[in-house]
Design an enzyme around this catalytic site. Sequence first.
Site, mmCIF file in Angstrom:
data_model
loop_
_atom_site.group_PDB
_atom_site.id
_atom_site.type_symbol
_atom_site.label_atom_id
_atom_site.label_comp_id
_atom_site.label_asym_id
_atom_site.label_seq_id
_atom_site.Cartn_x
_atom_site.Cartn_y
_atom_site.Cartn_z
ATOM 1 N N ASP A 120 -2.591 4.719 -2.375
ATOM 2 C CA ASP A 120 -3.489 5.338 -1.405
ATOM 3 C C ASP A 120 -3.866 6.781 -1.777
ATOM 4 O O ASP A 120 -3.011 7.554 -2.216
ATOM 5 C CB ASP A 120 -2.781 5.340 -0.038
ATOM 6 C CG ASP A 120 -3.627 5.909 1.067
ATOM 7 O OD1 ASP A 120 -4.651 5.295 1.390
ATOM 8 O OD2 ASP A 120 -3.272 6.977 1.607
ATOM 9 N N ASP B 7 0.872 -1.179 0.000
ATOM 10 C CA ASP B 7 0.000 0.000 0.000
ATOM 11 C C ASP B 7 0.911 1.231 0.000
ATOM 12 O O ASP B 7 1.584 1.517 0.998
ATOM 13 C CB ASP B 7 -0.841 -0.049 1.292
ATOM 14 C CG ASP B 7 -2.136 0.704 1.186
ATOM 15 O OD1 ASP B 7 -2.154 1.732 0.494
ATOM 16 O OD2 ASP B 7 -3.116 0.265 1.806
ATOM 17 N N GLU C 1 -6.522 4.078 -5.449
ATOM 18 C CA GLU C 1 -7.731 4.405 -4.672
ATOM 19 C C GLU C 1 -8.127 5.810 -5.094
ATOM 20 O O GLU C 1 -7.417 6.771 -4.814
ATOM 21 C CB GLU C 1 -7.427 4.377 -3.174
ATOM 22 C CG GLU C 1 -8.689 4.605 -2.358
ATOM 23 C CD GLU C 1 -8.450 5.274 -1.003
ATOM 24 O OE1 GLU C 1 -9.267 5.085 -0.114
ATOM 25 O OE2 GLU C 1 -7.446 6.003 -0.856
ATOM 26 N N HIS D 169 -11.009 -1.700 4.546
ATOM 27 C CA HIS D 169 -10.785 -1.272 5.933
ATOM 28 C C HIS D 169 -11.389 0.103 6.238
ATOM 29 O O HIS D 169 -11.286 0.572 7.368
ATOM 30 C CB HIS D 169 -9.279 -1.260 6.203
ATOM 31 C CG HIS D 169 -8.576 -0.240 5.363
ATOM 32 N ND1 HIS D 169 -8.327 -0.441 4.019
ATOM 33 C CD2 HIS D 169 -8.120 0.992 5.648
ATOM 34 C CE1 HIS D 169 -7.734 0.626 3.527
ATOM 35 N NE2 HIS D 169 -7.591 1.516 4.490
ATOM 36 N N ASP D 170 -11.975 0.745 5.245
ATOM 37 C CA ASP D 170 -12.599 2.056 5.465
ATOM 38 C C ASP D 170 -14.117 1.991 5.430
ATOM 39 O O ASP D 170 -14.784 3.017 5.578
ATOM 40 C CB ASP D 170 -12.163 3.041 4.362
ATOM 41 C CG ASP D 170 -10.689 3.377 4.428
ATOM 42 O OD1 ASP D 170 -10.135 3.391 5.538
ATOM 43 O OD2 ASP D 170 -10.090 3.619 3.359
HETATM 44 C C1 GLC Z 1 -7.032 6.058 2.432
HETATM 45 C C2 GLC Z 1 -6.984 4.876 3.365
HETATM 46 C C3 GLC Z 1 -7.492 5.302 4.709
HETATM 47 C C4 GLC Z 1 -6.620 6.405 5.243
HETATM 48 C C5 GLC Z 1 -6.528 7.552 4.250
HETATM 49 C C6 GLC Z 1 -5.419 8.492 4.596
HETATM 50 O O1 GLC Z 1 -8.314 6.478 2.173
HETATM 51 O O2 GLC Z 1 -7.690 3.814 2.824
HETATM 52 O O3 GLC Z 1 -7.549 4.242 5.613
HETATM 53 O O4 GLC Z 1 -7.119 6.877 6.452
HETATM 54 O O5 GLC Z 1 -6.251 7.090 2.934
HETATM 55 O O6 GLC Z 1 -4.180 7.911 4.308
#
Ligand code: GLC
Length: 596
Positions: free
Chosen positions: A239, A137, A296, A365-366
Site C-alpha cells: 500500500d 495488503d 501501489e 476500491h479507490d
Molecule cells: C492506498 C489505499 C487507499 C488508502 C490509502 C491510505 O491508496 O488503496 O484505500 O486510503 O492507501 O492507506
Amino acid sequence: MKKGRFLKTVTSAVLAAAVMAASLAGLTACSSQERGQEAPELKWWQETVAYEIYVSSFQDSDGDGYGDLNGVRQRLDYLKELGVGAIWLTPVFASPMVDNGYDVSDYYEINPLYGTMEDMDNLIREAKEKDIRIVMDLVYNHTSDQCPWFAESKKSRDNPYSDWYIWRDPKPDGSAPNNWRSIFGGSAWTWCEARGQYYLHTFAKEQPDLNWANPEVRSALYEVANFWLDKGVGGFRMDAIPYIKKPADFSDGPADDSEGMVSIHDMTANTEGILDYLHEFKENVTQGKDIFTVGEANGVTAEMLPQWVGEDGVFDMLFEFSHLHGAEVWCRAGDWSLRDMKKALSASQKATSDNGWYPIFFENHDNPRSTDVYFPHGADPVLAGKAMGTVLLTLRGTPFIYQGEEMGMRNVSWESIDSYNDLNTYAQYETALKEGFSEAEAMEFVHRFSRDNARTPMQWEDAPGAGFTSGTPWLSAGDSRTINAALEENDPASVLNWYKRLSALRRENRVLIDGSYTEMLPESETVYAYVRENDSDRMLVLINFSGEEAVYDPAEAGLSDAENAQILFCNYEDSKARPGVLRPYEAVVIRDNTRE
Ligand code: GLC
C-alpha cells in the site's frame, strides 16, 4: 497490538541488526515446471487472473452488515469459475476503520468485524486447495493512531518508540512545521500536546506515518510480512509505497491551493533512496519465495518501471496510475481521452515487455466503476462492461479484476453527502466548496469520483441486502435488480459470462499470456487496437469506445488477410461482426489464420 507481540517488538529493536541480516537466499521457489505447466519461464502469478476483494463489501456470513472472511470462503467456487488464482484481500488486520482498514492498529490480529485468525487460516488453506493464493495488503507507510507503537511514541521524546514516527518541532510562531497538505485534505501535520511537537500523516490524522529511516521500524515491518508468509499467503499488495521515504528537506513547498498549501505527494513521493529500503525489504522478506509482490505506486512512470520491477527491481509488478482517469483533487480533474489512455497503456506495456510484469487494472476500491468512467453517459452498459473486460483480459500482464467489475457493477449517485462513508469523499466535497464550487457542483464531483462508487456491496442477487447480507449493509447497495450474479449466471450473453469465457480463452491460448503486444491504429480517437503474437499464434483485439460506428483498414490494424480471419469473440454475441468495421462499443478478438 497484543501485549506479547508488543513486547516482542521492543525486543526486536535490540535484535534488529540480526533480523535484517537474515538471508533467505537458501529457499528455492516452486517453479512453474513443478506445477506441471507448459511454459517454465513464467511463474504461476503471471499465468493466472487475480481478483481484488474489498472485504467489507464482498460477502457477509453472519448478518452484521459487514463482509467477512467466512463470506469469502463461501464464494471460492464462484472465483474459481472465473479462473481466479490469486485473491488480493484489502487489509484484514485489526483497525478502528477510520480509513476502512488502511489504518492498522495490530498487524498480528484479524479485525473482529472480519472474523478470527482461525477463519483466516482456514481461508488460506481452503483457497490453496483450490489452487487460489491469498494475497495480503501490507500497509507500510503508516499505522493507525491506535497502534501501540504510536501510543508509546506520542508519550514523550525519549521512549523506545519515540523515533518510530515522524515528529517535528513547530515553526517559531507555533504553526505546523511546513505547508504540506495531506492527500485527504488539510495540513499533513497534527499537534501532540504531550511531546510539544507535530507528527506527519500523508493521509488522515488518524494514520501517522512510520519513520522508515529508523532501522527498528523497518525490521518490525519485515517481521510482520514474514509472519504472514509463514502462514502461507501468496504475496503482498504494498500500500501507498511511494511515500515511505521522506526527503531530507522539510521546508515549505510552492503553494498550489487557496490556503497556501502544497500537495504532500509532490513533496515526498518517490524520494531518492526509496529503492534502497525496498531492496532491503526484498532481501529480508520476499527473495527466493514462490509469491508475488505488487506495489501501489502513484507517480512512478513507465520509464521508471525497470528499476522497480523485474529481476533487479524490488517488486514483481507495480500498480501505476498513468492510464487511469482521476485526480488527487477531484474538482481539478481534467478531461479523459482514449488517446491518453492508449498512450499510457502502451508505454507501460513496452516498459514491461522484457523486464518485469504488468498488473492490468481499471478498477479498484479507490476508483469509480469503469463503465461510468471510460464510456459516454448512456452507453449500453452490457456492451461497455464487456468491452472493458476485453481490454482487462487480453493485454499483456496479470489481470486484476475488482469485485463486481465482472458483472458490470455501476457507480452510485446518492443525493446527500451524508449517505457517503468514505472519509476522502467528505474531504474532497469540502475542498470543492472551498475552491468556490456550489453544493450541487461539489456533489457532481462526488458522484463521479467517490471511492464509495466501488465500495457498495457485491450484488449477488436481486434481494434485500443484494444477497450480500441478511442484515443491514454497512454501505447501501447499488441497484441489484438488473445487475446481479444470480441473474447473470443464467444469461449466456451477460457480462459475467463474457468474463468467464474470456478468462478461459486466455488460459487456453498462450499467446494471450506470453505473446508480445503491439499497438495498432494509435491515432484513432475512438478505437483501441492491438496485436498479441507469439511464435505460433497471432490475435488482434479491437475495441470501439464510442457510440458511433468506426471504420478501419484491416491491413492497417494488422490483419494481412481479413477474408480468412476468424472472429473468436464479439460482445454483440451475433455473427454479424466483420473485419473493417466496429459497431458502437463493439469489442472483438480476431485470430489471424495466416499464421497457421
Ligand atoms: C492506498 C489505499 C487507499 C488508502 C490509502 C491510505 O491508496 O488503496 O484505500 O486510503 O492507501 O492507506
